[in-house]
Each structure stands twice: as structure tokens, then as C-alpha cells.
Design an enzyme around this catalytic site. Structure first.
Site, PDB file in Angstrom:
ATOM      1  CG  HIS A   1     -12.374   2.984  -3.365  1.00  0.00           C
ATOM      2  ND1 HIS A   1     -11.636   3.262  -4.495  1.00  0.00           N
ATOM      3  CD2 HIS A   1     -11.491   3.012  -2.319  1.00  0.00           C
ATOM      4  CE1 HIS A   1     -10.367   3.466  -4.156  1.00  0.00           C
ATOM      5  NE2 HIS A   1     -10.258   3.307  -2.845  1.00  0.00           N
TER       6      HIS A   1
ATOM      7  CE1 TYR B  85      -3.913   2.170   0.172  1.00  0.00           C
ATOM      8  CE2 TYR B  85      -2.697   3.323   1.891  1.00  0.00           C
ATOM      9  CZ  TYR B  85      -3.744   3.274   1.002  1.00  0.00           C
ATOM     10  OH  TYR B  85      -4.641   4.329   0.926  1.00  0.00           O
TER      11      TYR B  85
END
Length: 762
Positions: A728, A525
Site C-alpha cells: 500500500h 485526501y
């Protein structure tokens, strides 16, 4: 590396995309002005508003489906994913003031989780079985036939008499708020919007909000935005701004709601996050301007006050640090903070009500009343990530040390008692219980274990004595196709380009030989101060089991694994460090003979999707990357501030629309603007969703079009996958998650020539 399949770009040309002659001129610190071509600006208009975009995305979907039709592993993967997703998923029981315990529950393959509730007697009698204890309270699945309605928030009133709940449709961040009595469970529906049996209250235009009840059960605070013009919520790209804080009184129309905080004229991106204290006497107000954790912070007394004329005490008014409320004893408040402590600490603050000021808008207040005193000082070697008040006079404090969680018991005056659950190797995801409860439930997960709930109890012990609780396992979860004892997880440290040591977790079958032949799935991430902790993923672990591969979690800089300094090392003008960390990790995997060179797949979502695409642009042969899966990625690093909530990301990315230095830096790594016309790209899957109003799908649309134009002869496929009626990621149904994972992993298996292990080997 060439694709190992009979697919060729000459035999299967990509759907054409019109290239316009539009361009945008930006201010550059280095060059004065730079004109940037925008050949695919028309793809910024959503398919719901543009026949041309709609036709192009349908052509892309047909192209990707045709490729998937040649992926032999897809159906087997789907079957295995369904098997491994078909396990009981339940949160820890959360005690409410109505005396009952509420928890989320999914028997396995239900589209959305349900909420069950149980009495204390039922909780005590639970024997750890698979069947839910108690009664069904809220079944989101009755609200839609296809699982596209999701429960995005719940907020119980102080007495537990009511619950406010937010529903989103097709994964959009927009929610509608409804209210029902807790004596009216939702177990079936007659087509009523929001569910049969609810109260008449309906609140619209709500986004990024909680519902904070006042203790009289009369109503709650919530945040709302101005209405948007588009009927299909979630497909619009309009910037989110001018949020306001309202108070809704139960039984009245939304038009009569009280405006507590009006929009911030000087800072349109302001968002308002209220918290009513445990004693009901105060409302705390956090004001954020972007995704940075630093905020402005205010307090106001509620007793006897008109909600539209509250007098506020400014604690901090200049976005200098973050505060997180733990609890209070009268006017003495306890917080976690990173003020003068990048690894965070617990502090106390004595609040003087005489400092309260009435003002036309809290944003005009200046000064500070933040004379904090240390309760638990900063630990220089561990991040204090959470603290919870329990049993009236104790603190459960959660630390992360080298990305592994530790749970400690403290007294309220800061005396450390002892470490709890010392055998735990994983991530603590939930501490459930009221501050007055004599027990707390602790939910933990690891890479191979989807969830264990421990029960900590001080029952029968003197209240005044601070002693370690009794500890028992309340429940544990098992997955049919994943036996934890068959896998091992270790942590290694990788040397990045600048010499920084980057932690990486490796999970693989114990039987996997370390001979450089295994495939690897590398997940990361690297942004927004969000740590990438050990967690269980049924899809990733199914991939590991099916291909005898290795799952690698890279704790790249930009995340919160080592506090603010780690975050700052991967944000703004240090973003390149994130990409360097990942490329160092993939190179390490094959050089250390964990994985085969060329059989390494990188994967990430949202900010991680940006990282995947940037690394795909930059990686070279020595990095060994054979495939890249970018989920809902941010790929246009110049125009992102213009769409939905993108302006808030300027805290991490800078603002290239207004800052010439940010333009120069972002332009140099922006995935969309750095596609090479000559390099051989790994297999790429750009995954997005039509109702994603967090990272609008235009990011993936434009990058796919640019890749397919510049590298129309690339020997490995460059594919776009568009999920319909999804957003999302939050609220996505179980079936959509399974379909998506089977598609992506089947594509990778086909192009990298991976060998599916027989079911007998699992």
C-alpha cells in the site's frame, strides 16, 4: 482536452479483458432491489492465484511500458528525482531507558532507513553535519537484496535491554515479530531470517499491532489474527477478522503465548490496542471496531495479576468517543478526548481500582467510569491534536489552527505558560523524549523544508518552576535541488459548491508569473479524520521545480483539519462534499490565473485515490482538469467490505452489503460503477501494487478494464501501472518510489505538453 502526443487509441488498442455475465443483487432503500453487473469479477482473483488475471496484468504492464517509452522526460525526471531524494533524512533522537538515543537515518538513496544510536555525550557534541552521530544499530537493508523487507515497528523494553521489531515483506500489512538484545546490533546478515544475532523468538500472523512490554522485561502484548492459507502473504483478499490479544513471554514458543483477550464473537472486526503505562502498573486497552476514532476503553492493574485473568475497569463500553493516554500519577490519569469536545481537550480521571471486574470477555462489560475533569478545555478555534508529558510536571500541547501547527507549554494543572517556536510555519511531526527527561526534541517540516529538529531543554532550571525551555536548532536538512528561499507557500480559501470555505495551500517558485500559464499538481485526501498537513515531498517538489508549476494541497472535508465536524461533513452520506471541494479548487486555480486550464493534474492515494477517480468521472470542462493520478485507490464502493480490512472502512463509507441506504448513496458515486461511455476523460494513471493487502489491487484492475472498455476511443490514455513486490505504500524502497514518480510525472508531461525547465534554471 485532447492528448498532445502522437499516441492514438485506434493505433494502440488496449489489451482486451473478458466480460462475464455475472451480476450481484443488492437491497436498495429506494428501489427495493437492484441488480449490478459484475463483468470483471474474475479480476478479483489475484494474479498469484489466477493465470487469467496474471496474463491480463502483464499485458497492461507491457502496454503502459510502451507508452512510457515515448515519454521523453522520463530519464531526466528520474535523474532529478534521484538528486533531490539524495538528502539526509533523520528522525529526532529518541531517548531510551538504556541511556542511549535512537533515531532513523537515511543518507539519501538507501532502499530502507537505518537506525543509529548515540550516547548523550555524542548528542551534545553533534555539530549538525551530514554524517550520522553515534553507531549503526539496525540496518534493514541487509535483510534483502532488493529493499523489499521493511522495518514496520520497533518497541524497546522498559530497561532498554531488548527491542522487539516487526518486519514486513513486499509492502504487506502482515509482519513477523522478532526480538534482539540491544547489545547485538544488526549491521550485517548471514541469511538468517529476521537478522543474525537475534533471539529465537518468532511471532507470526501479526497485523495492525504494536508490541507493548511489561516493565519486568519478561515479554510484551501483541495482536494476532488466525492464520491465512495463502503462502504469498499480502496477495490474498480474505477479510481480516477475529483478532486476539496475546502476551508473549521471552524465550518461549508462540504456541505457549497467553491469550489475554480472545476474539469478540459479536464483533469479529474488533481490534485490540494495549498500552502499558509509564509507571508499569497498568495496562490500558483500546478496542476499535473500524476506522472511526471512537473506541471502547478499559484499564487493568498488572501488579501481581495473572495475565489471562486480569480484572478490567470499563471506562467507556459503547464506542462513544476517543481517549488517548498522556500519562498518570498513581491512579490519576491524563487523556486527550473528543468527549463533549469535537476539537478535543485534555482531561483528568481518578480511577478507583475497586471498580475492576473479572469477566469471560471485556466486551461483555457494561457501564462507564468516565467522570472526567477538565485540565485544558476545548479551544473552539483550534484542534488539539496531541499532548506530551515532559520534565515530569509539564505538558507540551500541539494545536492545529487553520491547518498550521502551534506548540504550547502548559503546567500539569492546565495553566498555559507560553507558545514555543512561534516562528514555525509548518507541521510538527515528532515530539521525542521520556516523561522524566529534562529535554524534548521537536521535528518539524514544511512544503519546502524536509526537516528541522529543535531541542527544548529545562536543564539547570528548578524542577518545580514551570518556565519556558531554552531552544536551539539541533539539525536541519538541505536538498541539493530544492532551495527553500526560491519558493513561496501561501494559504487561500476556496468556496465549495455549498458555500463552505475550503483551505488550500499553494507552493510555487517565487519567479512563477501569475498569468494562468503554469501547470498545477493538486493533491488531496479527504477522509477518515486524517488531516492533510504541510509536508515535504521530494517527488512533488521535483515536479514543481522541473516544470515551474504550482503544488496545491486541498484540505477537503472528510479529513481532520477542523475536528470531528469537518470529518463528518465528508463521510457517509456527505462524501460528495469531498469531490465538490476538489472540483471547486481546480476551477479556482485557473480562474484566479494561478494555473492553466487543462494543465491541472489531480492526485491522491488510497481514500484520496477514490476521490481522484470519482472526480475524473464527475468533472466538466470548466474544472480544467487535464490528468488524474489515482494511487492504490478504493474504486469498488459496493464490494470493498468483503476484502482484507475493508469492513473497517464502513465507518466512513457505510456498508452497502447490509444497508440499502448506503448502497443507494455509494452506487451513485462509486468510480467503478459510474464510468461514462460518452465523456472525454482526462489522462488517467491508476497505480496499484501486487502485495497491497490494505486496498487490494482488484479495485484498480476492474476500474482500468471498465474505463478501457467504455472509453476505448478516449483521446487521452487510460493507463494501469502495477508495482511488483510492493504494497500500500509503507516500507516501499527509495528506488521504487523514484521509479514510480518518474513514470507518473513523465506520462502527465507527455500528455499535457509540459515544458521541462533546463537544469540551469533550477
Amino acid at each position: 482536452m485532447s492528448v498532445r502526443t502522437n499516441w492514438t487509441p485506434s493505433a494502440a488498442p488496449y489489451p482486451p479483458a473478458r466480460r462475464s455475465d455475472v451480476s450481484t443483487t443488492y437491497a436498495s432503500q429506494k428501489h427495493g432491489q437492484v441488480t449490478v453487473p459484475e463483468p470483471y469479477d474474475w479480476l478479483e482473483v489475484p494474479p498469484s492465484q489466477s493465470p487469467e488475471t496474471d496474463a491480463w496484468t502483464k499485458a497492461q504492464a507491457a502496454y503502459t511500458k510502451a507508452f512510457l517509452d515515448g515519454c521523453g522526460d522520463k530519464e531526466v525526471l528520474k535523474e532529478r528525482l534521484e538528486k533531490n531524494w539524495d538528502y539526509v533524512r533523520a528522525s529526532a533522537p529518541s531517548h531510551k531507558h538504556d541511556g542511549r538515543y535512537y533515531y532513523s537515518y537515511n543518507a539519501g538513496l538507501a532502499p530502507q532507513s537505518q537506525i543509529y544510536r548515540a550516547t548523550r555525550e555524542q548528542i551534545d557534541a553533534y555539530d549538525g553535519g551530514k554524517e550520522p552521530v553515534g553507531e549503526l544499530f539496525f540496518d534493514t537493508n541487509v535483510l534483502s537484496s532488493d529493499g523489499t523487507v521493511a522495518l514496520s515497528l520497533t518497541a524497546f523494553s522498559h530497561t532498554g535491554k531488548y527491542v522487539a521489531y516487526g518486519l514486513s515483506v513486499s509492502g504487506s500489512d502482515w509482519v513477523k515479530l522478532y526480538v534482539r538484545s540491544t547489545e547485538a546490533p544488526l549491521t550485517s546478515n548471514d541469511g538468517t531470517e529476521g537478522g543474525a544475532g537475534r533471539l529465537p523468538d518468532v511471532l507470526e500472523n501479526v497485523k495492525f499491532s504494536t508490541a507493548e512490554w511489561t516493565h519486568d522485561d519478561q515479554g510484551f502484548f501483541y495482536q494476532r489474527y488466525p492464520p491465512v492459507a495463502h503462502a504469498d502473504r499480502g496477495t490474498e483478499t480474505d477479510a481480516n477478522k477475529d483478532a486476539e490479544l496475546y502476551y508473549h513471554r521471552l524465550g518461549t514458543p508462540q504456541s505457549e503465548d497467553i491469550c489475554v483477550i480472545s476474539k469478540d464473537i459479536d464483533l469479529p472486526s474488533s481490534m485490540w490496542h494495549p498500552t502499558v503505562t509509564d509507571d508499569g502498573r497498568w495496562v490500558l486497552l483500546e478496542n476499535s471496531k473500524d476506522t472511526d476514532t471512537k473506541q471502547r476503553f478499559y484499564l487493568a492493574q498488572l501488579e501481581g495479576k495473572s495475565l489471562d485473568q486480569l480484572a478490567w475497569i470499563p471506562i467507556v463500553t459503547d464506542f462513544a468517543y476517543t481517549l488517548s493516554y498522556i500519562g498518570n500519577e498513581g491512579n490519576r490519569f491524563y487523556f486527550t478526548t473528543n468527549k463533549d469536545a469535537s476539537n478535543y481537550r485534555v482531561v483528568a480521571l481518578d480511577v478507583d481500582p475497586q471498580h475492576a471486574e473479572q469477566t469471560a470477555h471485556v466486551a461483555t462489560l457494561r457501564g462507564r467510569h468516565d467522570d472526567f475533569s477538565d485540565v485544558i478545555p476545548e479551544d473552539p478555534k483550534a484542534i488539539l491534536t496531541a499532548a506530551k508529558l515532559v520534565d515530569q510536571n509539564k505538558l507540551l500541547v500541539l494545536y492545529s489552527r487553520d491547518v498550521k501547527d502551534e506548540l504550547w507549554l502548559y503546567t500539569l494543572d492546565g495553566t498555559r505558560v507560553e507558545r514555543l517556536l512561534p516562528e514555525l510555519v509548518g507541521t510538527i511531526g515528532q515530539l521525542a523524549g521520556l516523561p522524566t527527561d529534562r529535554e524534548t526534541f521537536v521535528l518539524s517540516v514544511s512544503f519546502a523544508n524536509p526537516g528541522t529538529v529543535h531541542r527544548l531543554s529545562w536543564e539547570g532550571m528548578p524542577q518545580a518552576k514551570v518556565a519556558a525551555p531554552s531552544v536551539s536548532v539541533y539539525s536541519t536538512t538541505h536538498v541539493a535541488g530544492i532551495r527553500p528561499d526560491d519558493y513561496t507557500s501561501t494559504q487561500v480559501f476556496v468556496t465549495s459548491k455549498d458555500g463552505t470555505q475550503i483551505p488550500m495551500f499553494l507552493t510555487h517558485p517565487k519567479s512563477m508569473p501569475r498569468d494562468g500559464t503554469a501547470p498545477a499538481l493538486v493533491y488531496f485526501y479527504g477522509g477518515f479524520n486524517i488531516p492533510l498537513n504541510p509536508t515535504f515531498s521530494p517527488s512533488m517538489m521535483t515536479w514543481v521545480a522541473s516544470y515551474g508549476g504550482i503544488l496545491a494541497f486541498v484540505n477537503a472535508r472528510g479529513g481532520g483539519e477542523y475536528g470531528d465536524k469537518w470529518h463528518e461533513a465528508g463521510m457517509l452520506f456527505h462524501k460528495q462534499n469531498v469531490f465538490d471541494d476538489v472540483m471547486a479548487a481546480t476551477q479556482y486555480l485557473h480562474e484566479e490565473r494561478y494555473a492553466a486550464k487543462g494543465k491541472i493534474t489531480i492526485m491522491g492515494g488510497s481514500n484520496g485515490g477514490l476521490g481522484v477517480a470519482a472526480v475524473a468521472n464527475q468533472c466538466e470542462e470548466q474544472h480544467g482538469i487535464g490528468a488524474a493520478i489515482a494511487d492504490v485507490g478504493v474504486h469498488d464502493m459496493l464490494k470493498f467490505p468483503l476484502w482484507t480490512i475493508g469492513k473497517a472502512w464502513c465507518a466512513d463509507y457505510g456498508n452497502p452489503q447490509e444497508d440499502g441506504a448506503a448502497f443507494d448513496y455509494n452506487y451513485a458515486y462509486s468510480p467503478l460503477h459510474n464510468v461514462s461511455a460518452t465523456k472525454t476523460y482526462p489522462t488517467m494513471v491508476l497505480a496499484c501494487a501486487d502485495h497491497d493487502d490494505r486496498v487490494v489491487p482488484a479495485h484498480s484492475f476492474k476500474l482500468a478494464a471498465e474505463l478501457q472498455h467504455q472509453r476505448k476511443d478516449n483521446p487521452n490514455p487510460l493507463l494501469l501501472r502495477v508495482e511488483l513486490q510492493a504494497g500500500h505504500g509503507a516500507g516501499k524502497s527509495t528506488q521504487k518510489r523514484i521509479d514510480e514518480a518518474s513514470d507518473k510525472f513523465a506520462i502527465v508531461a507527455r500528455t499535457l505538453g509540459l515544458k521541462l525547465r533546463p537544469s540551469s534554471a533550477l
